[in-house]
Design an enzyme around this catalytic site. Structure first.
Site, mmCIF file in Angstrom:
data_model
loop_
_atom_site.group_PDB
_atom_site.id
_atom_site.type_symbol
_atom_site.label_atom_id
_atom_site.label_comp_id
_atom_site.label_asym_id
_atom_site.label_seq_id
_atom_site.Cartn_x
_atom_site.Cartn_y
_atom_site.Cartn_z
ATOM 1 N N LYS A 169 0.839 -1.199 0.000
ATOM 2 C CA LYS A 169 0.000 0.000 0.000
ATOM 3 C C LYS A 169 0.874 1.249 0.000
ATOM 4 C CE LYS A 169 -4.002 -1.811 2.556
ATOM 5 N NZ LYS A 169 -5.008 -1.540 1.524
ATOM 6 N N ARG A 195 -10.472 -11.449 1.647
ATOM 7 C CA ARG A 195 -11.275 -12.538 1.062
ATOM 8 C C ARG A 195 -10.517 -13.859 1.115
ATOM 9 N NH1 ARG A 195 -11.579 -9.121 -4.404
ATOM 10 N NH2 ARG A 195 -11.310 -7.466 -2.859
HETATM 11 N N1 BES Z 1 -8.294 -3.692 4.299
HETATM 12 C C1 BES Z 1 -8.389 -3.275 2.951
HETATM 13 C C2 BES Z 1 -9.671 -2.506 2.655
HETATM 14 C C3 BES Z 1 -9.742 -1.117 3.200
HETATM 15 C C4 BES Z 1 -9.043 -0.089 2.614
HETATM 16 C C5 BES Z 1 -10.576 -0.836 4.254
HETATM 17 C C6 BES Z 1 -9.157 1.196 3.109
HETATM 18 C C7 BES Z 1 -10.713 0.451 4.735
HETATM 19 C C8 BES Z 1 -10.006 1.465 4.173
HETATM 20 C C9 BES Z 1 -8.365 -4.481 2.012
HETATM 21 O O1 BES Z 1 -7.580 -5.539 2.439
HETATM 22 C C10 BES Z 1 -7.808 -4.011 0.731
HETATM 23 O O2 BES Z 1 -6.669 -3.654 0.702
HETATM 24 N N2 BES Z 1 -8.642 -4.017 -0.299
HETATM 25 C C11 BES Z 1 -8.244 -3.557 -1.578
HETATM 26 C C12 BES Z 1 -8.781 -4.519 -2.597
HETATM 27 C C13 BES Z 1 -8.224 -4.304 -3.960
HETATM 28 C C14 BES Z 1 -6.778 -4.691 -4.004
HETATM 29 C C15 BES Z 1 -9.020 -5.134 -4.942
HETATM 30 C C16 BES Z 1 -8.835 -2.165 -1.774
HETATM 31 O O3 BES Z 1 -9.948 -1.905 -1.327
HETATM 32 O O4 BES Z 1 -8.148 -1.322 -2.340
HETATM 33 MN MN MN Z 2 -5.587 -5.358 1.804
#
Ligand code: BES
Ligand code: MN
Ligand code: ZN
Length: 492
Positions: free
Chosen positions: A274, A348
């Site tokens: 990230k 997931r």
């Molecule tokens: N934990 C995150 C989702 C999230 C992001 C929750 C920001 C709250 C605030 C999750 O694991 C994630 O990183 N999801 C990605 C999925 C994508 C790679 C398809 C996302 O939402 O960007």
């Molecule tokens: Mn994630």
């Protein structure tokens, strides 16, 4: 600790730090407003110091010839019932004022306030939940702890009323569950690890009869062929844990309701790292698991007559030489293979194996709770959790529960069209479906693993914590929604 109980109070002669009294703008005059209080409020209304409109707040630090130290007057509107939002705002004002004046106790004369579509027990339950929840502060890791002055609240009730007493007990238990959820959410990733969450669950089992906890380690998960879950913890020095809490409050053979929480104790994104800005918020990525723990605490306290199994799928998502890479293909417990296109779509991956695992309980329903997608925050903001279900009735019940306790969820589609986005040329399914409808495709991924039971999914990415403002930090949602749903289910 703050407690709330019901008692019949004499407004003019009770001894308290603060007497809380509604003032109506219409013809209605509170039956508590007698003697000196009647003439005082008449005068204040005449002078325009308080009109009685919803939102009006007037604190009188001293009133001659009553025994209460302070009088807090709250506008309660004309003679129409309040909306749910108005009532909760009014409770918010009470919480704020009591905290500011550093009262040790208060008496609430709120029994005449009517709320659209709800009875007085509902009002008492919300008051208990909201006022107790408002005293939570996270200072566990600070040198100087902030002490709450407020210790005791009394809800005035004319007669000894069982429904009111029960409502206060329920509201208090919900607040306690929320406090636990908030505390675990607020703890940083270096303290709240998968092992820490497992220990909390084991500790909780010791406090409640009917509750037992089992913790599966990585070796056991390996034996169960949970290749998807284990691919997430592969890059971390913290071992994954699958925590299974069993609350047996119902009939022995009654099918349980199963809750499954996403417990990523820190989400760096893994090799699909990230961006740095705001990454510290990914300590909250275990709030789904924390809400499961919170709910288990609440229902054990209330001794609900129902069987509930709470599962926390816990892992830390880190990059390292051993981490899963984009393009890697893993085999889930279900036997389905998954192409890991993006290691940041890890929620997931832990959930699918936990959702396959819980088939063994022959559940009446399974609900997973997860901070799953940023896309859900884009879709619904911070007001509603995303709700998905493969069962119309279950979806409706969860929606209704959320509305009842103002912990809203909004139903989103699980249509087949969206499944196309998860196609992989190399494996049975890809773990991401592109930018479009990101929250929906994440839910569609989970749906592939939940075909054997009624299932619902709550995406709490937008509701589990506040990023800014005076209420920054974990919110304790969706504990109220889930508890409401379970209370309703326990009555059938
Ligand atoms: N934990 C995150 C989702 C999230 C992001 C929750 C920001 C709250 C605030 C999750 O694991 C994630 O990183 N999801 C990605 C999925 C994508 C790679 C398809 C996302 O939402 O960007
Ligand atoms: Mn994630
Ligand atoms: Zn995540």
């Amino acid at each position: 600790m703050l407690t709330i109980s019901a008692q019949a109070i004499k407004p003019l002669t009770c001894k308290t730090d603060c007497l809380v009294l509604p003032v109506f703008s219409g013809k209605h005059i509170s039956h508590h407003t007698t003697g000196v209080l009647a003439s005082l409020i008449n005068q204040l209304k005449k002078r325009g110091d308080i009109e009685g409109n919803v939102g009006d707040v007037l604190l009188l630090p001293h009133v001659e010839s009553i025994t209460a130290d302070r009088l807090l007057l709250l506008g309660a509107g004309d003679d129409k019932p309040l909306t749910r939002t108005q009532y909760l705002t009014l409770l918010g004002h009470i919480a704020e004022q009591l905290a500011k004046m550093k009262a040790h106790d208060a008496v609430l004369l709120l029994d005449e306030i009517a709320v659209e579509g709800h009875d007085i027990a509902w009002c008492a339950e919300r008051a208990a939940q909201k006022l107790l929840n408002s005293t939570y502060h996270f200072d566990t890791l600070k040198k100087d702890k902030k002490k709450n002055a407020l210790k005791k609240l009394i809800w005035h009730s004319d007669k000894a009323d069982k429904a009111i007493t029960q409502a206060l007990v329920t509201g208090s238990a919900i607040a306690a569950g929320m406090a636990l959820t908030r505390e675990l959410g607020n703890l940083p990733g270096n303290v709240c690890t998968p092992s820490y969450l497992a220990e909390q669950a084991q500790h909780m089992a010791k406090q409640h009869k009917n509750l037992s906890t089992k913790v599966l380690d990585e070796k056991q998960m390996h034996t169960l062929k949970m290749g998807s879950l284990l691919s997430v913890s592969a890059g971390s020095d913290q071992p994954a844990k699958l925590v299974v809490m069993d609350y047996a409050g119902g009939k022995k053979n009654a099918a349980p309701i199963v809750l499954v929480g996403k417990g990523i104790t820190f989400d760096t994104g893994g090799i699909s790292l990230k961006p740095g800005a705001g990454m510290e918020e990914m300590k909250f990525d275990m709030c789904g698991a924390a809400s499961v723990l919170g709910v288990m605490h609440t229902i054990s306290t209330l001794q609900l007559p129902i069987n509930v199994i709470g599962v926390m799928a816990c892992a830390e998502n880190m990059p390292s030489g051993g981490a899963t890479k984009p393009g890697d293909i893993v085999t889930s417990m279900s036997g389905k293979t998954i192409e890991v296109i993006n290691t940041d779509a890890e929620g997931r991956l832990v959930l699918c194996d936990a959702l396959t695992y819980v088939e063994r309980f022959k559940p009446a329903a399974v609900i997973d709770i997860a901070t799953l997608t940023g896309a859900c925050v884009i879709a619904l903001g911070n007001h509603a959790s995303g709700l998905y279900s493969n069962d119309e009735t279950l979806g409706e019940k969860l929606f209704d529960a959320g509305m009842q306790v103002e912990d809203k969820a909004w139903q989103m589609p699980l249509w087949d069209e969206y499944q196309q986005q998860l196609k992989s040329p190399y494996a049975d399914i890809a773990n991401v479906g592109g930018r479009n409808a990101g929250s929906v495709t994440a839910a569609c991924f989970l749906a592939r693993f939940t075909e054997n039971y009624p299932w619902a999914h709550l995406d709490i990415a937008g509701t589990a914590w506040n990023s800014a403002g005076s209420h920054k930090g974990a919110t304790g949602r969706p504990v109220p929604l889930l508890v409401r749903y379970l209370i309703d289910a326990s009555k059938k």
